[in-house]
Scaffold this motif. Structure first.
Motif, mmCIF file in Angstrom:
data_model
loop_
_atom_site.group_PDB
_atom_site.id
_atom_site.type_symbol
_atom_site.label_atom_id
_atom_site.label_comp_id
_atom_site.label_asym_id
_atom_site.label_seq_id
_atom_site.Cartn_x
_atom_site.Cartn_y
_atom_site.Cartn_z
ATOM 1 N N ALA A 143 0.779 -1.221 0.137
ATOM 2 C CA ALA A 143 0.016 -0.016 -0.016
ATOM 3 C C ALA A 143 0.754 1.166 -0.069
ATOM 4 O O ALA A 143 0.573 2.416 0.660
ATOM 5 N N THR A 144 2.053 1.132 -0.675
ATOM 6 C CA THR A 144 3.065 2.637 -0.861
ATOM 7 C C THR A 144 3.858 2.050 -1.713
ATOM 8 O O THR A 144 4.571 1.034 -1.943
ATOM 9 N N PHE A 146 0.764 -15.706 -7.335
ATOM 10 C CA PHE A 146 2.234 -15.377 -7.744
ATOM 11 C C PHE A 146 3.105 -15.254 -6.320
ATOM 12 O O PHE A 146 4.048 -16.047 -6.253
ATOM 13 N N GLN A 147 2.519 -14.526 -5.492
ATOM 14 C CA GLN A 147 3.381 -14.337 -4.087
ATOM 15 C C GLN A 147 3.650 -15.746 -3.609
ATOM 16 O O GLN A 147 4.726 -15.915 -2.807
ATOM 17 N N THR A 153 -2.481 -8.589 -2.812
ATOM 18 C CA THR A 153 -3.302 -9.325 -1.955
ATOM 19 C C THR A 153 -2.858 -10.098 -0.700
ATOM 20 O O THR A 153 -3.040 -9.889 0.383
ATOM 21 N N TYR A 154 -1.681 -10.757 -1.332
ATOM 22 C CA TYR A 154 -0.936 -11.686 -0.108
ATOM 23 C C TYR A 154 -0.470 -11.089 0.768
ATOM 24 O O TYR A 154 -0.639 -11.027 2.056
ATOM 25 N N HIS A 155 0.371 -10.003 0.517
ATOM 26 C CA HIS A 155 0.997 -9.227 1.655
ATOM 27 C C HIS A 155 0.167 -8.414 2.448
ATOM 28 O O HIS A 155 0.281 -8.432 3.657
ATOM 29 N N LEU A 156 -0.847 -7.721 1.983
ATOM 30 C CA LEU A 156 -1.939 -6.822 2.582
ATOM 31 C C LEU A 156 -2.689 -7.887 3.515
ATOM 32 O O LEU A 156 -3.131 -7.375 4.543
#
Ligand SMILES: CNc1nc2cc3nc[nH]c(=O)c3cc2[nH]1
Ligand SMILES: [Zn+2]
Length: 375
Positions: free
Chosen positions: A42-43, A99-100, A64-67
């Motif tokens: 988100a940055t 993918f992540q 999506t995965y990271h957030l």
């Protein structure tokens, strides 16, 4: 039904077949071909939304995965969604997480229902599925969301690729069914199939029959040679509807952006500009510059003499080299700003070349000057 995403084909380059278009989203309309800066958490690392706006960025990416892991899609939803949370009122696209999972987690098990794997931060057991990926993306609130797919490693055997493509098509159908906000968020399908033309055809046929609002070409920019990517694009993009946006995921470098546009791609994303910017490498009209090199210690010229960005108008190579060598945060802000600006402006030049039906000539000039043609 009102669709949140609509692609308007404005013209086709008579020299190459590249497309000039307009992507209409709930957060504005943006010209294509476009480069989308990546803001994984988100940055867009080190850059403020106002800076991205002044450069002309239209759509940015988040993951999506990271957030999902941090801060959690529930917190982003409570903030009013990603646009409110990160103070960005233009377009946002979220990748679906597949993918992540494949690129970040060693231990994973792919089943029909979804993927079992480990949290790359703390080793906790996690499970992602088409339904879960839609739940997270519906909560994050991006204008464009991606179907949950498997991006197989490169190279992969034909047998592996075939069963992966068939499962990705079944997962795509489950995503369409699980999508809770089809009027506000446009869902794109992701075509797989590796370098196998018949599998790319099968994947495209399956997904086009499901009538997504846009189509990504996945499974590329995973270590394959550029010739393989270009060949796959040559036989894949014609299979996709001309009146829908085509998105090449994870690309890329200046040459790949130009070659992708020539092969009919409208949207690109890549971490390259901010990632290489953080280690002091910048893209310039005369090729790459590794600013830490001693040759720039007394070089009081701008990073790129042909660039009018904030960095190039106000700072010298010697100063930026000093900041990077001293690990001063302002240094990577200056290199990141220039690199994102460089790719956004490159796409402006590509769009102008399409308007003038001369993208092949532009490619020649740009490759010559950047040094891509050097043996
Ligand atoms: C950096 N290269 C790259 N980033 C990608 C992201 C993707 N997401 C979903 N599906 C993909 O196939 C896919 C391929 C990708 N290649
Ligand atoms: Zn610059």
């Amino acid at each position: 039904m009102t669709t949140p995403i609509r692609f308007e084909l404005i013209k086709t380059c008579r020299q190459t077949g590249a497309r000039l278009g307009m992507l209409h989203t709930p957060h504005g309309s943006f010209e294509t071909p476009m480069f989308m800066p990546v803001g994984t958490l988100a940055t867009v690392k080190t850059l403020a939304p106002e800076e991205l706006k002044e450069m002309g960025a239209g759509v940015i990416l988040s993951n999506t995965y990271h957030l999902w892991l941090r801060p959690g899609h529930d917190i982003v939803a409570e903030a009013g969604g990603l646009h409110a949370f990160m103070n960005w009122d233009r377009g946002i696209l979220t990748d679906s997480g597949g993918f992540q999972v494949f690129s970040l987690s060693e231990f994973r098990r792919i089943e029909e229902e979804g993927v079992y794997f480990r949290n790359h931060l703390n080793g906790d057991k996690l499970f992602l599925s088409p339904e879960k990926a839609m739940e997270i993306q519906n909560a994050l609130g991006a204008d464009i969301i991606m179907a949950f797919d498997e991006c197989p490693p490169y190279p992969a055997t034909y047998e592996y690729m075939k069963q992966s493509v068939e499962r990705t098509s079944r997962w795509a159908e489950r995503c369409l069914k699980a999508h809770r906000r089809p009027k506000e968020q446009g869902l794109f399908g992701i075509v797989q199939g590796g370098e196998y033309e018949d599998l790319r055809r099968q994947s495209a046929r399956d997904l086009v029959s499901l009538d997504f609002l846009g189509y990504a070409v996945g499974g590329l920019s995973v270590g394959e040679p550029k010739e393989v990517m270009n060949r796959v694009l040559e036989f894949t993009t014609p299979l996709l509807p001309a009146d829908k946006p085509r998105y090449l995921m994870g690309v890329g470098s200046p040459d790949s952006l130009i070659d992708g546009a020539i092969r009919g791609i409208d949207m690109f994303d890549c971490v390259l500009p901010t990632r290489i910017g953080r280690n002091g490498t910048v893209m310039t009209s005369e090729g790459r510059v590794v600013i830490k090199n001693a040759q720039y210690a007394r070089d009081f010229s701008p990073l790129d003499p042909n660039c009018d960005c904030y960095t190039c108008r106000n700072y010298t190579r010697a100063y930026i080299r000093h900041l990077i060598k001293c690990d001063e945060t302002f240094g990577i802000r200056l290199t990141s700003y220039h690199n994102v600006y460089f790719l956004i402006k490159l796409m402006e030049q590509v769009r102008q070349a399409i308007r003038e039906d001369r993208l092949a000539d532009f490619r020649e000039e740009f490759f010559e000057r950047y040094g891509f043609n050097k043996p």
